[in-house]
Write a protein that holds these residues in place. Structure first.
Motif, short mmCIF file in Angstrom:
data_model
loop_
_atom_site.label_atom_id
_atom_site.label_comp_id
_atom_site.label_asym_id
_atom_site.label_seq_id
_atom_site.Cartn_x
_atom_site.Cartn_y
_atom_site.Cartn_z
N VAL A 193 0.84 -1.19 0.00
CA VAL A 193 0.00 0.00 0.00
C VAL A 193 0.88 1.25 0.00
O VAL A 193 1.74 1.41 0.88
N THR A 194 0.69 2.10 -1.00
CA THR A 194 1.41 3.37 -1.09
C THR A 194 0.43 4.47 -1.49
O THR A 194 -0.66 4.20 -1.98
N LEU A 195 0.86 5.70 -1.27
CA LEU A 195 0.06 6.88 -1.62
C LEU A 195 0.85 7.77 -2.56
O LEU A 195 2.06 7.93 -2.40
N SER A 196 0.15 8.39 -3.48
CA SER A 196 0.68 9.51 -4.25
C SER A 196 0.01 10.76 -3.72
O SER A 196 -1.20 10.73 -3.42
N LEU A 197 0.78 11.84 -3.58
CA LEU A 197 0.24 13.06 -2.99
C LEU A 197 0.62 14.28 -3.81
O LEU A 197 1.71 14.33 -4.39
N GLY A 198 -0.27 15.26 -3.82
CA GLY A 198 -0.02 16.54 -4.46
C GLY A 198 -0.26 17.64 -3.45
O GLY A 198 -1.23 17.59 -2.69
N VAL A 199 0.64 18.62 -3.40
CA VAL A 199 0.51 19.73 -2.44
C VAL A 199 0.49 21.06 -3.19
O VAL A 199 1.25 21.27 -4.13
N VAL A 200 -0.40 21.94 -2.74
CA VAL A 200 -0.49 23.28 -3.33
C VAL A 200 -0.83 24.29 -2.25
O VAL A 200 -1.40 23.95 -1.22
N GLN A 201 -0.47 25.53 -2.52
CA GLN A 201 -0.85 26.64 -1.65
C GLN A 201 -1.77 27.56 -2.44
O GLN A 201 -1.56 27.79 -3.63
N ARG A 202 -2.79 28.06 -1.79
CA ARG A 202 -3.76 28.93 -2.44
C ARG A 202 -3.09 30.21 -2.94
O ARG A 202 -2.27 30.81 -2.25
N LEU A 203 -3.46 30.59 -4.13
CA LEU A 203 -3.01 31.85 -4.72
C LEU A 203 -4.00 32.96 -4.35
O LEU A 203 -5.18 32.68 -4.10
N ASN A 204 -3.55 34.19 -4.34
CA ASN A 204 -4.44 35.31 -4.03
C ASN A 204 -5.60 35.33 -5.03
O ASN A 204 -5.39 35.18 -6.23
N ASP A 205 -6.81 35.51 -4.53
CA ASP A 205 -8.04 35.56 -5.33
C ASP A 205 -8.41 34.22 -5.97
O ASP A 205 -9.32 34.17 -6.80
N GLU A 206 -7.76 33.13 -5.60
CA GLU A 206 -8.07 31.84 -6.20
C GLU A 206 -9.35 31.25 -5.61
O GLU A 206 -9.56 31.29 -4.40
N THR A 207 -10.18 30.69 -6.46
CA THR A 207 -11.43 30.07 -6.02
C THR A 207 -11.14 28.69 -5.43
O THR A 207 -10.13 28.05 -5.78
N PRO A 208 -12.04 28.20 -4.58
CA PRO A 208 -11.87 26.83 -4.07
C PRO A 208 -11.78 25.80 -5.19
O PRO A 208 -10.98 24.87 -5.12
N ALA A 209 -12.59 25.95 -6.23
CA ALA A 209 -12.57 24.99 -7.35
C ALA A 209 -11.22 24.96 -8.04
O ALA A 209 -10.70 23.89 -8.36
N ASN A 210 -10.64 26.13 -8.26
CA ASN A 210 -9.32 26.17 -8.91
C ASN A 210 -8.24 25.59 -8.00
O ASN A 210 -7.32 24.92 -8.48
N LEU A 211 -8.34 25.87 -6.71
CA LEU A 211 -7.37 25.33 -5.75
C LEU A 211 -7.43 23.80 -5.75
O LEU A 211 -6.39 23.13 -5.81
N MET A 212 -8.64 23.25 -5.71
CA MET A 212 -8.79 21.80 -5.73
C MET A 212 -8.29 21.21 -7.06
O MET A 212 -7.66 20.15 -7.08
N ALA A 213 -8.55 21.91 -8.15
CA ALA A 213 -8.09 21.43 -9.45
C ALA A 213 -6.56 21.40 -9.51
O ALA A 213 -5.96 20.44 -10.03
N ARG A 214 -5.91 22.42 -8.94
CA ARG A 214 -4.44 22.44 -8.93
C ARG A 214 -3.89 21.34 -8.04
O ARG A 214 -2.87 20.72 -8.35
N ALA A 215 -4.57 21.08 -6.91
CA ALA A 215 -4.14 19.98 -6.02
C ALA A 215 -4.26 18.65 -6.75
O ALA A 215 -3.37 17.79 -6.66
N ASP A 216 -5.34 18.48 -7.48
CA ASP A 216 -5.56 17.26 -8.25
C ASP A 216 -4.49 17.11 -9.34
O ASP A 216 -3.97 16.01 -9.57
N GLN A 217 -4.12 18.20 -10.00
CA GLN A 217 -3.06 18.16 -11.01
C GLN A 217 -1.72 17.76 -10.38
O GLN A 217 -0.96 16.98 -10.97
N ALA A 218 -1.44 18.30 -9.19
CA ALA A 218 -0.20 17.94 -8.50
C ALA A 218 -0.20 16.45 -8.15
O ALA A 218 0.82 15.76 -8.29
#
Length: 156
Positions: free
Chosen positions: A117-142
């Motif tokens: 059992v292993t995990l793949s992980l993506g980490v992101v920090q919110r950008l100024n004026d970024e929407t929750p949807a965009n933040l989640m999309a960037r996390a998913d891309q990572a």
């Protein structure tokens, strides 16, 4: 607002909390980070060992995740074998350290048959004026960068 299997926050609670945290981060100019994670090759566990074993594996993963997250963080099941952690007042560096701690904690889980059992992980920090949807999309891309790079890793 709780996932029926794992008893952690569900997707509805995740989206509601992320909206609140994005608004708070914007208003007070605070950092906000998100970790997206996914059990590598989870479908193989279900296919080879059945859904009961798959569910048991998810419960073991969640137990480890709960041991790693900090008070004030929100751990949630995004869906299937995908999870997210919201880290209020946290930078991407803080998220990367926590994500690596999570990755290593999961490696200690017992194998499921021949499956480690292993995990793949993506980490992101919110950008100024970024929407929750965009933040989640960037996390998913990572997260998918981690998968594409060979799995069992943390990617920004």
């Amino acid at each position: 607002e709780r996932d029926t299997l794992t008893r952690i926050a569900n997707r509805y609670r995740l989206e509601k909390a992320l909206l609140e945290e994005c608004e708070r981060a914007q208003r007070f100019r605070l950092p906000l980070a998100v970790i997206a994670m996914d059990v590598d090759d989870f479908k193989s566990i279900n296919d080879q060992h059945g859904h009961a074993v798959g569910d048991s594996t998810l419960l073991q993963v969640v137990e480890r995740l709960e041991q790693c997250v900090r008070q004030g963080d929100l751990l949630a099941r995004w869906g299937g074998d995908e999870f997210m952690v919201i880290l209020p007042k946290s930078t991407v560096e803080t998220a990367r350290i926590l994500a690596e701690r999570i990755r290593l904690a999961i490696l200690d889980l017992p194998s499921v048959g021949e499956f480690k059992v292993t995990l793949s992980l993506g980490v992101v920090q919110r950008l100024n004026d970024e929407t929750p949807a965009n933040l989640m999309a960037r996390a998913d891309q990572a997260l998918y960068r981690s998968k594409a790079a060979g799995k069992n890793r943390v990617s920004p």
